[in-house]
Each structure stands twice: as structure tokens, then as C-alpha cells.
Design a protein around this motif. Structure first.
Motif, PDB file in Angstrom:
ATOM      1  N   ARG A   8       0.451-134.839 103.193  1.00  0.00           N
ATOM      2  CA  ARG A   8       0.317-134.390 101.794  1.00  0.00           C
ATOM      3  C   ARG A   8      -0.663-135.272 101.036  1.00  0.00           C
ATOM      4  O   ARG A   8      -1.554-134.792 100.337  1.00  0.00           O
ATOM      5  N   ILE A   9      -0.457-136.573 101.161  1.00  0.00           N
ATOM      6  CA  ILE A   9      -1.310-137.516 100.430  1.00  0.00           C
ATOM      7  C   ILE A   9      -2.763-137.374 100.907  1.00  0.00           C
ATOM      8  O   ILE A   9      -3.695-137.331 100.101  1.00  0.00           O
ATOM      9  N   ASN A  10      -2.943-137.254 102.223  1.00  0.00           N
ATOM     10  CA  ASN A  10      -4.303-137.125 102.763  1.00  0.00           C
ATOM     11  C   ASN A  10      -4.982-135.834 102.329  1.00  0.00           C
ATOM     12  O   ASN A  10      -6.175-135.819 102.032  1.00  0.00           O
ATOM     13  N   LEU A  11      -4.211-134.742 102.301  1.00  0.00           N
ATOM     14  CA  LEU A  11      -4.780-133.460 101.855  1.00  0.00           C
ATOM     15  C   LEU A  11      -5.293-133.577 100.417  1.00  0.00           C
ATOM     16  O   LEU A  11      -6.380-133.105 100.090  1.00  0.00           O
ATOM     17  N   LEU A  12      -4.489-134.226  99.580  1.00  0.00           N
ATOM     18  CA  LEU A  12      -4.879-134.369  98.173  1.00  0.00           C
ATOM     19  C   LEU A  12      -6.073-135.309  98.026  1.00  0.00           C
ATOM     20  O   LEU A  12      -6.935-135.100  97.182  1.00  0.00           O
ATOM     21  N   LYS A  13      -6.125-136.322  98.892  1.00  0.00           N
ATOM     22  CA  LYS A  13      -7.256-137.264  98.849  1.00  0.00           C
ATOM     23  C   LYS A  13      -8.539-136.555  99.329  1.00  0.00           C
ATOM     24  O   LYS A  13      -9.577-136.634  98.685  1.00  0.00           O
ATOM     25  N   ASP A  14      -8.425-135.825 100.437  1.00  0.00           N
ATOM     26  CA  ASP A  14      -9.600-135.133 100.978  1.00  0.00           C
ATOM     27  C   ASP A  14     -10.137-134.087  99.996  1.00  0.00           C
ATOM     28  O   ASP A  14     -11.327-133.807  99.961  1.00  0.00           O
ATOM     29  N   ALA A  15      -9.212-133.487  99.243  1.00  0.00           N
ATOM     30  CA  ALA A  15      -9.638-132.452  98.292  1.00  0.00           C
ATOM     31  C   ALA A  15     -10.178-133.054  96.996  1.00  0.00           C
ATOM     32  O   ALA A  15     -10.652-132.338  96.117  1.00  0.00           O
ATOM     33  N   GLY A  16     -10.083-134.374  96.866  1.00  0.00           N
ATOM     34  CA  GLY A  16     -10.574-135.036  95.657  1.00  0.00           C
ATOM     35  C   GLY A  16      -9.588-134.977  94.498  1.00  0.00           C
ATOM     36  O   GLY A  16      -9.943-135.307  93.367  1.00  0.00           O
ATOM     37  N   GLU A  17      -8.356-134.551  94.766  1.00  0.00           N
ATOM     38  CA  GLU A  17      -7.360-134.512  93.683  1.00  0.00           C
ATOM     39  C   GLU A  17      -6.892-135.930  93.334  1.00  0.00           C
ATOM     40  O   GLU A  17      -6.526-136.200  92.200  1.00  0.00           O
ATOM     41  N   ILE A  18      -6.840-136.807  94.353  1.00  0.00           N
ATOM     42  CA  ILE A  18      -6.486-138.207  94.084  1.00  0.00           C
ATOM     43  C   ILE A  18      -7.539-139.099  94.746  1.00  0.00           C
ATOM     44  O   ILE A  18      -8.139-138.704  95.751  1.00  0.00           O
ATOM     45  N   ASP A  19      -7.738-140.277  94.151  1.00  0.00           N
ATOM     46  CA  ASP A  19      -8.704-141.190  94.767  1.00  0.00           C
ATOM     47  C   ASP A  19      -7.981-142.154  95.712  1.00  0.00           C
ATOM     48  O   ASP A  19      -6.755-142.180  95.791  1.00  0.00           O
ATOM     49  N   GLU A  20      -8.788-142.953  96.398  1.00  0.00           N
ATOM     50  CA  GLU A  20      -8.256-143.903  97.384  1.00  0.00           C
ATOM     51  C   GLU A  20      -7.217-144.846  96.748  1.00  0.00           C
ATOM     52  O   GLU A  20      -6.167-145.119  97.327  1.00  0.00           O
ATOM     53  N   GLN A  21      -7.539-145.321  95.552  1.00  0.00           N
ATOM     54  CA  GLN A  21      -6.663-146.276  94.872  1.00  0.00           C
ATOM     55  C   GLN A  21      -5.285-145.666  94.598  1.00  0.00           C
ATOM     56  O   GLN A  21      -4.252-146.294  94.816  1.00  0.00           O
ATOM     57  N   ILE A  22      -5.280-144.415  94.153  1.00  0.00           N
ATOM     58  CA  ILE A  22      -4.010-143.746  93.867  1.00  0.00           C
ATOM     59  C   ILE A  22      -3.267-143.467  95.173  1.00  0.00           C
ATOM     60  O   ILE A  22      -2.052-143.677  95.264  1.00  0.00           O
ATOM     61  N   SER A  47       9.418-134.682  99.382  1.00  0.00           N
ATOM     62  CA  SER A  47       8.144-133.979  99.152  1.00  0.00           C
ATOM     63  C   SER A  47       7.916-133.744  97.654  1.00  0.00           C
ATOM     64  O   SER A  47       6.793-133.856  97.160  1.00  0.00           O
ATOM     65  N   MET A  48       8.992-133.452  96.936  1.00  0.00           N
ATOM     66  CA  MET A  48       8.839-133.221  95.493  1.00  0.00           C
ATOM     67  C   MET A  48       8.415-134.502  94.782  1.00  0.00           C
ATOM     68  O   MET A  48       7.521-134.500  93.948  1.00  0.00           O
ATOM     69  N   LEU A  49       9.077-135.598  95.123  1.00  0.00           N
ATOM     70  CA  LEU A  49       8.782-136.884  94.482  1.00  0.00           C
ATOM     71  C   LEU A  49       7.340-137.314  94.751  1.00  0.00           C
ATOM     72  O   LEU A  49       6.586-137.629  93.821  1.00  0.00           O
ATOM     73  N   ILE A  50       6.958-137.320  96.015  1.00  0.00           N
ATOM     74  CA  ILE A  50       5.623-137.809  96.384  1.00  0.00           C
ATOM     75  C   ILE A  50       4.533-136.910  95.798  1.00  0.00           C
ATOM     76  O   ILE A  50       3.547-137.392  95.236  1.00  0.00           O
ATOM     77  N   THR A  51       4.731-135.607  95.915  1.00  0.00           N
ATOM     78  CA  THR A  51       3.727-134.688  95.376  1.00  0.00           C
ATOM     79  C   THR A  51       3.625-134.849  93.858  1.00  0.00           C
ATOM     80  O   THR A  51       2.523-134.869  93.305  1.00  0.00           O
ATOM     81  N   HIS A  52       4.772-134.979  93.227  1.00  0.00           N
ATOM     82  CA  HIS A  52       4.745-135.133  91.769  1.00  0.00           C
ATOM     83  C   HIS A  52       3.970-136.389  91.362  1.00  0.00           C
ATOM     84  O   HIS A  52       3.118-136.339  90.479  1.00  0.00           O
ATOM     85  N   VAL A  53       4.285-137.508  92.009  1.00  0.00           N
ATOM     86  CA  VAL A  53       3.631-138.765  91.632  1.00  0.00           C
ATOM     87  C   VAL A  53       2.122-138.676  91.892  1.00  0.00           C
ATOM     88  O   VAL A  53       1.312-139.132  91.077  1.00  0.00           O
ATOM     89  N   CYS A  54       1.762-138.058  93.028  1.00  0.00           N
ATOM     90  CA  CYS A  54       0.325-137.880  93.337  1.00  0.00           C
ATOM     91  C   CYS A  54      -0.390-137.109  92.233  1.00  0.00           C
ATOM     92  O   CYS A  54      -1.539-137.398  91.912  1.00  0.00           O
ATOM     93  N   MET A  55       0.254-136.099  91.693  1.00  0.00           N
ATOM     94  CA  MET A  55      -0.412-135.277  90.681  1.00  0.00           C
ATOM     95  C   MET A  55      -0.308-135.900  89.287  1.00  0.00           C
ATOM     96  O   MET A  55      -1.171-135.665  88.436  1.00  0.00           O
ATOM     97  N   ALA A  56       0.751-136.691  89.058  1.00  0.00           N
ATOM     98  CA  ALA A  56       0.928-137.290  87.728  1.00  0.00           C
ATOM     99  C   ALA A  56      -0.044-138.457  87.496  1.00  0.00           C
ATOM    100  O   ALA A  56      -0.567-138.622  86.392  1.00  0.00           O
TER     101      ALA A  56
ATOM    102  N   THR B  55       6.677-129.584  86.065  1.00  0.00           N
ATOM    103  CA  THR B  55       5.574-129.763  85.108  1.00  0.00           C
ATOM    104  C   THR B  55       4.522-128.650  85.170  1.00  0.00           C
ATOM    105  O   THR B  55       3.581-128.657  84.395  1.00  0.00           O
ATOM    106  N   GLY B  56       4.657-127.737  86.108  1.00  0.00           N
ATOM    107  CA  GLY B  56       3.736-126.592  86.186  1.00  0.00           C
ATOM    108  C   GLY B  56       2.482-126.854  87.007  1.00  0.00           C
ATOM    109  O   GLY B  56       2.034-126.015  87.758  1.00  0.00           O
ATOM    110  N   GLY B  57       1.923-128.036  86.855  1.00  0.00           N
ATOM    111  CA  GLY B  57       0.665-128.324  87.552  1.00  0.00           C
ATOM    112  C   GLY B  57       0.808-129.352  88.662  1.00  0.00           C
ATOM    113  O   GLY B  57      -0.169-129.750  89.276  1.00  0.00           O
TER     114      GLY B  57
END
Lengths: 127, 121
Positions: A8-22, A47-56, B55-57
Motif C-alpha cells: 500500500r505504502i509503495n503504491l502510494l509512493k510510486d503514484a506520487g501521492e506520498i513522498d519518500e519522507q512520509i 489497512s484503514m489506519l495505514i492508508t488513512h495516515v498516508c493520505m492525511a 474523511t472521504g478522500g
């Protein structure tokens, strides 16, 4: 943390949703949670916790604000045994990224941590 | 037949039931993990992704954003900001295929999204 959570974390990093630092901060946060709650994080309980923190975190970094969690829900979360562990975990995350997590975001992170712990307890999933 | 996958994190069954109730014979709906659901749309096994989180997003759409790109995704409600019909209509018309909303707004969001998708089909 299991492979799926890393994916999950890698997918978000590869897509540019999160940077390396995050990405690194979330991995450290996950380790911290595993220690504090004496549990192993996996796709099912976290999965909910990690995904949420990645996006927050990118949102917090950019200064975007969201409305806080409703007060009734927050009051319920505060009753949870897990809640007292939340401030230290959030503080470590803040120090790691050198940013301040607003109260509104704190509530959602607390919600996810407390639901994870509740899930663990109801399944007897502690290791 | 329009194929809808329900990903996201919360209210999955409620969303799927509502999709079926609105779409009837015209839709096929499946509940999956957010990763599998987003991947189904990416690989053309499904046409649309619906998902909810607190949070929706966040968890509602994160995997869809990662696998389908942000251009294909629309966050249509956030805490305290209920879905607006005109925004949903615009998103569907623009070709968005993944929709995220908060769990407490799904009963309002899903009918608008589905009606617009059915009109477009």
C-alpha cells in the motif's frame, strides 16, 4: 507490518501521492504502533489506519484543513483504553516529520488506532 | 451491464445494496478490498469504483488514486461537506470512474452517482 501494508505504502509512493519522507515516517509510525500495542500490523487490522495516515500526512504538510470528527464519536473514542496511547504516537510522528498535526486530524488518527485495537481485542489477535 | 466495484473502507455492504437497488438488472456489483477493486477498474474488469471512509478522500479513494491516477477520481463528500448533485454530475460527465465519499453520506451520494452513470450508459 505485513507485505500488503508495505505494498500500500509503495503504491502510494510510486503514484506520487506520498513522498519518500512520509513513506518512511509511516513505516516508523507502524513500528511504534506495533510496540505500543504489542501487536503485528497486517492488512486486516491496520489497512484503514495505514492508508488513512498516508493520505492525511500530505494534506497536513500542505496545510489543507478538514472538519473535525463529530464530537459524539470523539467522546466515544476517548473512552477507549487505547486512547491514552494516542498522544505519544502522534507526537513521535510530528517530531519525525517536523510538523504539527492539527486537532481535527488527531481525532481521525485516534479513531483508526482505537478501532484497530478494538478489532484486535475482539478477535483475540494479540501476538 | 455496468460493472461496479465497491472498495473503500466502510459501509461496503450498504453501498453495494443501494447500487443494486437503484441499478437493478442493469448493474452488477461486487464488494472487494480497495486494492482489488481499483485494480479491476484499471484492468477493465469493472467500469466504476465506489468507496467510503471517514474523511472521504483517504481510504475511500487512496488505492484508486494510486492505480488509476487522480484524474480518474472524484472526492464527492468530506466531513461536514455533503455531496452536491452538480459536482457529481460534472464528475461523471468528465469521465471520472472512481468516487469517494464519507460513510455517513453514502445514502445521499450513491443514488446521485448511480442515476448519472445509468443516464450515461
Amino acid at each position: 507490518m505485513d507485505e500488503m501494508l508495505h505494498m500500500r505504502i509503495n503504491l502510494l509512493k510510486d503514484a506520487g501521492e506520498i513522498d519518500e519522507q512520509i513513506a518512511e515516517a509511516v513505516i516508523n509510525f507502524a513500528k511504534d504502533v506495533e510496540e505500543q500495542f504489542n501487536t503485528k500490523l497486517d492488512e486486516e487490522n491496520a489497512s484503514m489506519l495505514i492508508t488513512h495516515v498516508c493520505m492525511a500526512l500530505p494534506r497536513i504538510k500542505k496545510g489543507e484543513e478538514i472538519n473535525p470528527i463529530n464530537e459524539v464519536a470523539l467522546a466515544e473514542i476517548k473512552q477507549s483504553q487505547a486512547y491514552k496511547k494516542v498522544p505519544a504516537l502522534v507526537k513521535n510522528l510530528e517530531q519525525n516529520l517536523n510538523l504539527q498535526i492539527p486537532k481535527s486530524e488527531f481525532g481521525y488518527i485516534a479513531l483508526h488506532l482505537c478501532s484497530m485495537e478494538e478489532k484486535n481485542n475482539s478477535k483475540g489477535g494479540k501476538v | 451491464m455496468i460493472k461496479i466495484v465497491v472498495g473503500g473502507q466502510v459501509e461496503k455492504q450498504g453501498i453495494a445494496d443501494l447500487v443494486k437497488e437503484i441499478g437493478g438488472e442493469k448493474v452488477q456489483v461486487e464488494i472487494k478490498s480497495d486494492i482489488h477493486a481499483a485494480n479491476d477498474v484499471k484492468t477493465n474488469k469493472a467500469h466504476y469504483y465506489l468507496g467510503a471512509c471517514h474523511t472521504g478522500g483517504g481510504g475511500a479513494l487512496s488505492m484508486a488514486m494510486a492505480l488509476l491516477t487522480r484524474d480518474k477520481c472524484a472526492t464527492i463528500s468530506m466531513p461536514g461537506k455533503p455531496p452536491k448533485e452538480e459536482d457529481i454530475i460534472k464528475a461523471v460527465q468528465e469521465g471520472k470512474v472512481a468516487f469517494g465519499f464519507t460513510g455517513d453520506h453514502f445514502e445521499k451520494a450513491v443514488p446521485i452517482i448511480m442515476n448519472e452513470i445509468l443516464k450515461k450508459a
